[in-house]
Design an enzyme around this catalytic site. Structure first.
Site, mmCIF file in Angstrom:
data_model
loop_
_atom_site.group_PDB
_atom_site.id
_atom_site.type_symbol
_atom_site.label_atom_id
_atom_site.label_comp_id
_atom_site.label_asym_id
_atom_site.label_seq_id
_atom_site.Cartn_x
_atom_site.Cartn_y
_atom_site.Cartn_z
ATOM 1 N N CYS A 337 0.792 -1.233 0.000
ATOM 2 C CA CYS A 337 0.000 0.000 0.000
ATOM 3 C C CYS A 337 0.826 1.286 0.000
ATOM 4 C CB CYS A 337 -0.984 0.036 1.159
ATOM 5 S SG CYS A 337 -1.272 -1.497 1.999
ATOM 6 N N ARG A 366 7.265 -10.908 5.703
ATOM 7 C CA ARG A 366 6.960 -10.674 7.109
ATOM 8 C C ARG A 366 7.591 -11.786 7.924
ATOM 9 N NH1 ARG A 366 0.598 -9.440 6.291
ATOM 10 N NH2 ARG A 366 0.898 -7.936 4.611
ATOM 11 N N GLN A 384 0.976 -11.096 -2.848
ATOM 12 C CA GLN A 384 -0.442 -10.740 -2.760
ATOM 13 C C GLN A 384 -0.967 -10.360 -4.137
ATOM 14 O OE1 GLN A 384 0.091 -7.462 0.040
ATOM 15 N NE2 GLN A 384 -0.982 -8.663 1.592
ATOM 16 N N ASP A 386 -2.638 -7.940 -5.036
ATOM 17 C CA ASP A 386 -3.036 -6.705 -4.380
ATOM 18 C C ASP A 386 -3.554 -5.668 -5.367
ATOM 19 O OD1 ASP A 386 -3.349 -5.331 -2.077
ATOM 20 O OD2 ASP A 386 -1.222 -5.039 -1.651
ATOM 21 N N HIS A 388 -5.131 -1.327 -5.101
ATOM 22 C CA HIS A 388 -5.633 -0.207 -4.314
ATOM 23 C C HIS A 388 -6.433 0.705 -5.217
ATOM 24 C CE1 HIS A 388 -2.266 -1.741 -1.897
ATOM 25 N NE2 HIS A 388 -3.154 -1.591 -0.943
ATOM 26 N N LYS A 472 -14.905 -3.042 6.642
ATOM 27 C CA LYS A 472 -14.463 -3.996 5.626
ATOM 28 C C LYS A 472 -15.468 -5.103 5.396
ATOM 29 C CE LYS A 472 -11.906 -6.738 8.967
ATOM 30 N NZ LYS A 472 -10.785 -7.591 9.244
ATOM 31 N N HIS A 518 -8.459 -1.249 -0.197
ATOM 32 C CA HIS A 518 -7.508 -2.349 -0.403
ATOM 33 C C HIS A 518 -8.348 -3.572 -0.748
ATOM 34 C CE1 HIS A 518 -4.526 -0.365 2.450
ATOM 35 N NE2 HIS A 518 -5.663 0.139 2.889
HETATM 36 ZN ZN LIG Z 1 -3.179 -2.422 0.924
#
Ligand SMILES: [Zn+2]
Ligand SMILES: [Zn+2]
Length: 646
Positions: A337, A366, A384, A386, A388, A472, A518
């Protein structure tokens, strides 16, 4: 008389001191036979508890989660009795129900216990169960409760009681056994018809490694022998479907101690599978107006201080990488992000240009403790899917609906048909816990609920479960074995646009903050492939299979014909390979079955002469001899049944 309100809103009058069992009997004989626990005015009660005031009553059976919990917790009392009898002098501590069964933490003292001891414990438990002993709750004074356990020289129960208020302490008796307990039991032990102890493990008292080590005995129980049998079959099947086992057998991924723990290595077949999944999503995302971006694997420490991730991950994470000469500090990317915020920040935007949707298969790192690592589901580096979305508050509604469409498309194409959604909202009592204006939160929460309703989702609302930065929507899917997994998250964020000072120019010519969403339908490629493997047992949808067909020649004489078939399949974009080895056809079929190849094409003399192929499906179904064109049509129609265009 007292007024009892049932969950359907109906109100019935009963004599004071009627029990939940009386209420069940007034509804139906069947319910009375099956009711195993109850909740009165928000408190767990026994089915034999006299009700003395008006109130709301919920009755539970085995089919309710609450009913199962009661069932399993009650069985932990039965196990505790059996253990006390078979191992005199053991000290009991706590014995709760869990998602699948129950455990009891026991200090076995001089005794020890292993799986070999299970049959005799189970036998004694069933004997106790057959005695149909009532579970009876009674109040005890703190002094009496302490006395009881001091006499038994049980320091654990004494410690528990010392932390309780006098007047709130209850014991539960059944047969010759007594336990300290808050309540929530079956009417009697006879309801338990089948028990199975599952495992023993070490556990520390109160989960503290500085406290005494106890033995945790896990078990499960059922109201019917048949249910236990089905459960054990399910466990067996889950073992067979373990993604770590299948991943190795199907040559999808591996781990190397040299490379490091929790860092998966994708083998060619696994990498191809992953690439197909990525291309599938990229194609749909392109249609949905996403743009691909690329960001580096590391970022300056300051980037993550700005985003707040350093505060969250910094301490317990991989430590900063320092450059040798300029003394710069970089962190492995824990989230994509912040990078995407800076991509948005690279130029000014007018409201007319929004929303911007940036997508990236972004790899993040991580730190996880080595004991927590598990196959592909808990790793230290993962990718991910991912994206945005940066939009105006008014666009949230439509963007949410679009993302739900995309997530449902992904689930449908991959054979996840059983799912529910959870909408997490803020706690209205504690507005200070959240960032962003009340007006914006209301707008976002309403947008999510509207979108979920309009898309016909089966969803629950959880108040107070939102993150501090936004509400969310999470999807929970059930796999083929009925296990739930969280997949697909859509999250509104008011925090990062603030921290990165993101803005666009509105129709009023003034700067405004965009809202950020997200979202990741797969979650991560690693975890998703693991779940998909366990859901399908490696029999992926045909469009995703590493190999869709294998051509097995009856003997080397038909090598040329096999090659001709392969060329035709390849020209039609069907992924196939040839097995020309000098092996029996039986052996070739067995191996193809093991490798879970969906279609086996057998070619020999007849087939070559007739210009046909003999087709056998994975699992044994024989489709007989067919023309090659027919086979191509068959494959294409099977693919288009699952993989529709977005
Ligand atoms: Zn994010
Ligand atoms: Zn209990």
């Amino acid at each position: 008389m007292i007024k009892i309100t049932l969950p359907d809103g109906s109100v019935k009058e009963f004599e004071k001191n009627s029990t939940p069992m009386d209420v069940a009997m007034s509804i139906s004989q069947g319910l009375a036979r099956n009711v195993i626990s109850a909740n009165f005015n928000g408190r767990k009660v026994e089915v034999s508890t006299p009700l003395t005031t008006d109130g709301d009553l919920v009755l539970y059976t085995w089919n309710d989660d609450e009913g199962k919990k009661t069932f399993w917790h009650s069985t932990s009392h039965i196990m505790a009795q059996a253990l006390e009898e078979l191992y005199p002098g053991v000290n009991l501590t706590i014995g709760p129900a869990i998602d699948n069964g129950f455990y009891y933490d026991v200090d076995f003292g001089e005794h020890s216990i292993s799986e070999k001891d299970f049959p005799k414990i189970e036998a004694r438990m069933l004997e106790i169960a057959r005695g149909k002993h009532d579970f009876k709750m009674r109040e005890v004074s703190k002094a009496d409760a302490l006395d009881f356990y001091k006499q038994q020289e049980n320091p654990f129960k004494v410690e528990l009681i010392e932390n309780l208020e006098d007047g709130e302490i209850t014991f539960c008796d059944h047969d010759t056994f007594t336990d300290l307990c808050r309540g929530g039991h079956l009417p009697n032990t006879g309801v338990v018809k089948a028990v199975k102890l599952l495992s023993v493990a070490g556990a520390y008292w109160r989960g503290d490694e500085n406290k005494p080590q106890l033995t945790r005995v896990y078990g499960i129980s059922f109201p019917k022998q048949k249910d236990l049998k089905e459960y054990l079959e399910l466990l067996e099947e889950a073992k067979k479907r373990d993604h770590r086992k299948l991943g190795k057998e199907l040559e999808l991924f591996t781990f190397s101690q040299k490379v490091g723990q929790g860092l998966p290595l994708w083998l060619p077949k696994g990498a191809a599978l992953r690439e197909r999944l990525e291309n599938f999503l990229k194609k749909a995302q392109k249609k949905a107006g996403y743009e691909q971006v690329v960001s580096p694997h590391i970022g300056q420490k300051e980037l993550y201080v700005t985003s707040g991730h350093y505060a969250k991950y910094g301490e317990d994470s991989f430590q900063p990488i320092r450059t040798p000469k300029e003394d710069e500090e970089f962190l492995l990317k824990p989230m994509n992000c912040p990078h995407h915020c800076e991509i948005f920040n690279s130029r000014p935007w007018s409201y007319k240009e929004l929303p911007k949707r940036y997508a990236e298969f972004g790899t993040v790192f991580r730190y996880e403790q080595s004991g927590e690592l598990h196959g592909l589901t808990r790793v230290r580096g993962f990718t991910q899917d991912d994206a945005h979305i940066f939009c105006t508050p008014d666009q949230l509604d439509q963007e949410f609906k679009n993302v739900i469409d995309l997530v449902l498309y992904v689930f449908g194409s991959l054979g996840f048909e059983n799912f529910t959604a959870q909408v997490s909202l803020r706690d209205p009592e504690n507005p200070d816990k959240y960032i962003g204006s009340t007006e914006n939160w209301e707008k976002a929460e309403q947008a999510i609920i509207n979108a979920a309703k309009e898309k016909g989702l089966n969803f629950v609302i959880e108040t107070g479960e939102a993150a501090f930065y936004g509400p969310k929507l999470d999807f929970m899917v059930k796999d083929a074995l009925g296990r739930s997994w969280q997949l697909g998250t859509i999250q509104v964020d008011y925090n990062l646009p603030e921290r990165f000072d993101l803005s666009y120019i509105g129709s009023d010519d003034k700067h405004h903050r965009p809202v950020m969403i997200h979202r990741a339908p797969f979650g991560s490629m690693e975890r998703f492939v693991a779940i998909l493997l366990e859901h399908t047992a490696g029999n992926f949808p045909l469009w995703l299979m590493p190999e869709q067909a294998i051509i097995l020649s009856i003997s080397e004489k038909y090598e040329n014909y096999a090659q001709k078939v392969l060329n035709l399949l390849e020209n039609n974009e069907i992924r196939a390979l040839v097995d020309n080895r000098n092996e029996t056809i039986g052996k070739k079929i067995r191996e193809a079955e093991m490798n879970k190849i969906p279609y086996m094409i057998i070619v020999g003399e007849n087939e070559e002469k007739e210009g046909t192929i003999a087709v056998r499906k994975h699992g044994g179904e024989d489709l007989g001899s067919i023309k090659m064109e027919e086979f191509v049509n068959l494959i294409n129609s099977e693919i288009s049944r699952t993989l529709k265009s977005f």
